[in-house]
Design a protein around this motif. Structure first.
Motif, PDB file in Angstrom:
ATOM      1  N   LEU A   1       0.856  -1.186   0.000  1.00 30.44           N
ATOM      2  CA  LEU A   1       0.000   0.000   0.000  1.00 30.44           C
ATOM      3  C   LEU A   1       0.895   1.240   0.000  1.00 30.44           C
ATOM      4  CD1 LEU A   1      -2.546  -1.239   2.702  1.00 30.44           C
ATOM      5  CD2 LEU A   1      -2.804  -1.348   0.213  1.00 30.44           C
ATOM      6  N   HIS A   2       0.492   2.238  -0.758  1.00 25.65           N
ATOM      7  CA  HIS A   2       1.369   3.392  -0.955  1.00 25.65           C
ATOM      8  C   HIS A   2       0.770   4.686  -0.420  1.00 25.65           C
ATOM      9  CE1 HIS A   2       4.151   1.278  -3.736  1.00 25.65           C
ATOM     10  NE2 HIS A   2       3.073   0.563  -4.030  1.00 25.65           N
ATOM     11  N   GLY A   3       1.645   5.652  -0.194  1.00 22.58           N
ATOM     12  CA  GLY A   3       1.207   7.032  -0.011  1.00 22.58           C
ATOM     13  C   GLY A   3       0.884   7.451   1.405  1.00 22.58           C
ATOM     14  N   ASP A   4       1.132   8.749   1.673  1.00 23.08           N
ATOM     15  CA  ASP A   4       0.842   9.298   2.999  1.00 23.08           C
ATOM     16  C   ASP A   4      -0.465  10.087   3.003  1.00 23.08           C
ATOM     17  OD1 ASP A   4       1.521  11.501   1.495  1.00 23.08           O
ATOM     18  OD2 ASP A   4       2.652  12.473   3.094  1.00 23.08           O
ATOM     19  N   ARG A   5      -1.185  10.132   1.865  1.00 22.12           N
ATOM     20  CA  ARG A   5      -2.419  10.916   1.703  1.00 22.12           C
ATOM     21  C   ARG A   5      -2.156  12.398   1.966  1.00 22.12           C
ATOM     22  NH1 ARG A   5      -4.286   6.544   0.412  1.00 22.12           N
ATOM     23  NH2 ARG A   5      -6.272   5.671   1.068  1.00 22.12           N
TER      24      ARG A   5
ATOM     25  N   LYS B   1       3.291  12.749  -0.732  1.00 20.94           N
ATOM     26  CA  LYS B   1       4.156  11.901  -1.534  1.00 20.94           C
ATOM     27  C   LYS B   1       4.070  10.442  -1.122  1.00 20.94           C
ATOM     28  CE  LYS B   1       8.724  12.326  -3.510  1.00 20.94           C
ATOM     29  NZ  LYS B   1      10.094  12.719  -3.299  1.00 20.94           N
ATOM     30  N   ASP B   2       4.526   9.585  -2.022  1.00 19.78           N
ATOM     31  CA  ASP B   2       4.756   8.197  -1.648  1.00 19.78           C
ATOM     32  C   ASP B   2       6.251   8.049  -1.420  1.00 19.78           C
ATOM     33  OD1 ASP B   2       4.251   5.463  -1.208  1.00 19.78           O
ATOM     34  OD2 ASP B   2       5.036   5.044  -3.210  1.00 19.78           O
TER      35      ASP B   2
ATOM     36  N   LYS C   1       9.619   6.365  -1.036  1.00 21.78           N
ATOM     37  CA  LYS C   1      10.160   5.061  -1.440  1.00 21.78           C
ATOM     38  C   LYS C   1      11.084   4.461  -0.384  1.00 21.78           C
ATOM     39  CE  LYS C   1       8.287   5.572  -5.525  1.00 21.78           C
ATOM     40  NZ  LYS C   1       7.752   6.916  -5.373  1.00 21.78           N
TER      41      LYS C   1
ATOM     42  N   GLU D   1       2.194   8.857  -6.953  1.00 19.27           N
ATOM     43  CA  GLU D   1       3.496   9.400  -6.586  1.00 19.27           C
ATOM     44  C   GLU D   1       3.339  10.481  -5.508  1.00 19.27           C
ATOM     45  OE1 GLU D   1       6.351   8.230  -7.625  1.00 19.27           O
ATOM     46  OE2 GLU D   1       7.397   9.717  -6.404  1.00 19.27           O
ATOM     47  N   HIS D   2       2.226  11.213  -5.555  1.00 20.70           N
ATOM     48  CA  HIS D   2       2.006  12.269  -4.575  1.00 20.70           C
ATOM     49  C   HIS D   2       1.247  11.797  -3.336  1.00 20.70           C
ATOM     50  CE1 HIS D   2       3.449  14.672  -7.914  1.00 20.70           C
ATOM     51  NE2 HIS D   2       3.799  15.526  -6.998  1.00 20.70           N
ATOM     52  N   GLY D   3       1.097  10.498  -3.240  1.00 21.07           N
ATOM     53  CA  GLY D   3       0.670   9.948  -1.953  1.00 21.07           C
ATOM     54  C   GLY D   3      -0.808   9.680  -1.755  1.00 21.07           C
TER      55      GLY D   3
ATOM     56  N   ASP E   1      -3.304   4.057  -3.005  1.00 20.99           N
ATOM     57  CA  ASP E   1      -2.585   2.930  -2.416  1.00 20.99           C
ATOM     58  C   ASP E   1      -1.916   2.072  -3.471  1.00 20.99           C
ATOM     59  OD1 ASP E   1      -4.834   3.477  -0.176  1.00 20.99           O
ATOM     60  OD2 ASP E   1      -3.017   2.631   0.666  1.00 20.99           O
TER      61      ASP E   1
END
Lengths: 317, 285
Positions: free
Chosen positions: A85-89, A92-93, A95, B254-256, B259
């Motif tokens: 699962l990605h991203g901080d909402r 940015k995500d 890495k 990329e900008h979060g 998911d």
């Protein structure tokens, strides 16, 4: 295979052994005895070296380029049940900080950890395992999601530190780590922390507060890296060995100080010398830690965790 | 001098001899790849050569996600009123009628409950073909009721967004649907029922500023446009050139805010894998 300076005698013996075996297979000369002797010697040498590692040598092993990293552990432990699962909402995500859901046997866990790269390109991509504020916020978001659904959390710590960049400061590196530490003390699901490589200071503790903190045998965890400590207190980078000793940063030292809960044994030669064995041991350690805590109510769990951290510190009067 | 010389004058082909290719036999993706319509359908409406995800509607998504395309549609006959007696170049009522005639849909969202990989799932899926997938009172109410059905029956909830934003013809009534749907999502969260938001091409305006960004996980399809203000508005306001990938799913991830991005062929698997993991259930094969 890459060798560290103190591993050179092993390298020499291994080369000799290989040469002897080659001679045996290419000619009629019987080298079985020599090979056996060399094998025995090699084994003894390994024991001699790895059983008597200095603090600095362990620091070197913790940074060994062949050492398994967070995703290696997760993929080995969860197989195809892992869902990243990605991203901080927020912005940015990151890495350098990865996370996602996966299974150990029938139990779901939320896995989170710093991720390093294995070559120049991926090291840059992963920012050398140094997370920005968004990395810590991504970690917290995932922890909160796990808490919501009652899923226990496992974190893998392997970082030379939180990223000391200008933008990281602008976005509140300190605040992000602080928030994580606070929220982790009161998260209502079990948290297990595994130090798998480097545990550098706040960058490590930002995902490192837990009910049970495990340290692999050849890792380090402290308030600063030995090099930086040397440069600040000795005013030179040359005293890193002494600094490593003085900081008492090995798993054994940390256990003695009651700052971590358990040491996880590594195969002879370090985690990278037998990755499969390392993965299996870590998987078992997580599963048995979960068994210890699974029956506690959220209130008991948080109280116990808080008590543990309240008892840290040494003082007079 | 002409290249070709017409030897016979006044050629006329009778209608019955004309070769007619029926419309919709072929599909051309934006990169110019041609694909047979049937092949496109069997490939989850994804162009096989360049992976372009063709815009599809609720009919297709239900077929992809529900087992054997079996589901029970909720609030099937709810339709829009025209409370403001809105008129631009056309009357709102005429637009509604035209949209219904063209699409066969009652409004821009359909909600349904059915089994996905053997377990219940409530899906609200928007249809862009109905007035740009715009959200008015009907969309808001149907989504709220769909969420309520999920809440009462303890079934995971999924919204597939595909919308230009709020419906201007219902003005502030549309705007308040952002709040109405959010109320229900808050109740779902309180009850700890998983909510998945799938943002498809395009997810913009009011949908992004409400349910599309509020999932326990927000996911998307490759290349989907996701944003609050449209790229043209951003460009005109700032006077700056926008990056090529501006507001693509990849950019948004990329900008979060996402998911993960999932290919349509993997959609059903990934959605159910997430549900099994977060609800601590055995992973369904």
């Amino acid at each position: 295979m890459e060798y560290l300076d103190f591993e050179l005698p092993i390298k020499e013996l291994e080369e000799q052994y290989e040469k002897a075996c080659n001679i045996g297979s290419e000619s009629e000369v019987d080298v079985t005895a020599t090979c056996k002797q060399l094998e025995k010697k090699l084994k003894e040498k390994k024991k001699e070296i790895y059983k008597n590692l200095t603090a600095w040598q362990r620091v070197q092993l913790s940074r060994h380029p062949n050492r398994p990293y967070t995703l290696d552990y997760i993929n080995a432990i969860c197989g195809d049940t892992f869902l990243e699962l990605h991203g901080d909402r927020n912005v940015k995500d990151d890495k350098a900080m990865i996370g996602g859901l996966g299974k150990i046997d029938d139990q779901s866990f939320m896995f989170i950890g710093q991720q390093k790269g294995y070559n120049t390109k991926t090291r840059q991509y992963r920012n050398f395992g140094m997370a920005n504020p968004e990395g810590y916020r991504k970690a917290l978001r995932l922890m909160k999601s796990a808490e919501k659904f009652g899923v226990p959390v496992v974190t893998f710590v392997d970082t030379p530190g939180a990223y000391p960049g200008m933008e990281a400061e602008e976005r509140g590196q300190g605040e992000a780590i602080a928030r994580n530490i606070l929220e982790m003390t009161r998260l209502k699901v079990p948290i297990f922390v595994v130090i798998i490589g480097e545990g550098a200071s706040g960058g490590a503790l930002g995902i490192g507060v837990g009910d049970k903190v495990l340290m692999l045998e050849n890792t380090w965890y402290s308030v600063i890296s030995p090099e930086s400590c040397s440069s600040i207190l000795w005013r030179s980078w040359e005293y890193k060995e002494q600094a490593a000793d003085a900081l008492k940063l090995t798993a054994g030292d940390m256990k003695k100080q009651k700052l971590i809960d358990e040491i996880v044994k590594e195969p002879l030669g370090g985690a990278h010398s037998d990755r499969e064995e390392t993965f299996a041991t870590v998987k078992k350690a997580i599963a048995s830690s979960y068994d210890e805590f699974r029956n506690l109510s959220p209130t008991e769990l948080v109280e116990k965790r808080m008590d543990k951290y309240l008892n840290m510190g040494v003082f007079k009067g | 001098m002409a290249w070709f010389k017409r030897t016979q004058k006044g050629i006329q082909t009778p209608t019955e001899h004309k070769k007619d290719v029926p419309k919709g036999l072929w599909y051309k993706s934006p990169t110019g790849k041609i694909v047979d319509a049937e092949q496109l359908e069997s490939n989850f409406y994804v162009s096989p050569e360049d992976g372009y995800h063709v815009r599809i509607g609720s009919k297709e998504y239900f077929k992809i996600l529900f087992d054997d395309n079996e589901f029970k549609e909720l609030d099937k006959n709810m339709t829009s009123k025209d409370p403001l007696e809105f008129k631009d170049t056309k009357k709102y009522t005429d637009r509604l009628k035209a949209a219904e005639d063209k699409t066969g849909l009652k409004d821009a969202v359909r909600t349904a409950v059915g089994k996905s990989k053997g377990k219940d799932l409530v899906i609200a899926c928007m249809d862009f073909s109905f007035i740009g997938g715009s959200m008015g009172s009907v969309v808001g109410e149907k989504i709220a009721r769909g969420a309520d059905y999920a809440l009462k029956n303890k079934i995971p909830f999924m919204i597939i967004s595909k919308s230009g934003g709020a419906r201007m013809m219902e003005a502030a009534l549309s705007l308040m649907q952002l709040a109405k749907t959010s109320v229900k999502l808050a109740q779902l969260a309180e009850a700890k029922i998983p909510y998945i938001s799938l943002c498809t091409d395009p997810t913009t305006g009011g949908t992004t500023a409400s349910f599309a960004m509020l999932g326990d996980i927000n996911i998307s399809e490759p290349g989907a446009l996701i944003g609050f203000a449209g790229p043209r508005v951003v460009k005109d306001t700032t006077g700056k050139d926008l990056p090529d990938d501006f507001q693509t799913a990849e950019f948004v991830k990329e900008h979060g805010f996402l998911d993960f991005i999932v290919k349509r062929s993997e959609l059903k698997n990934k959605v159910n894998l997430y549900l099994d993991l977060i609800q601590n259930q055995p992973v369904r094969k």
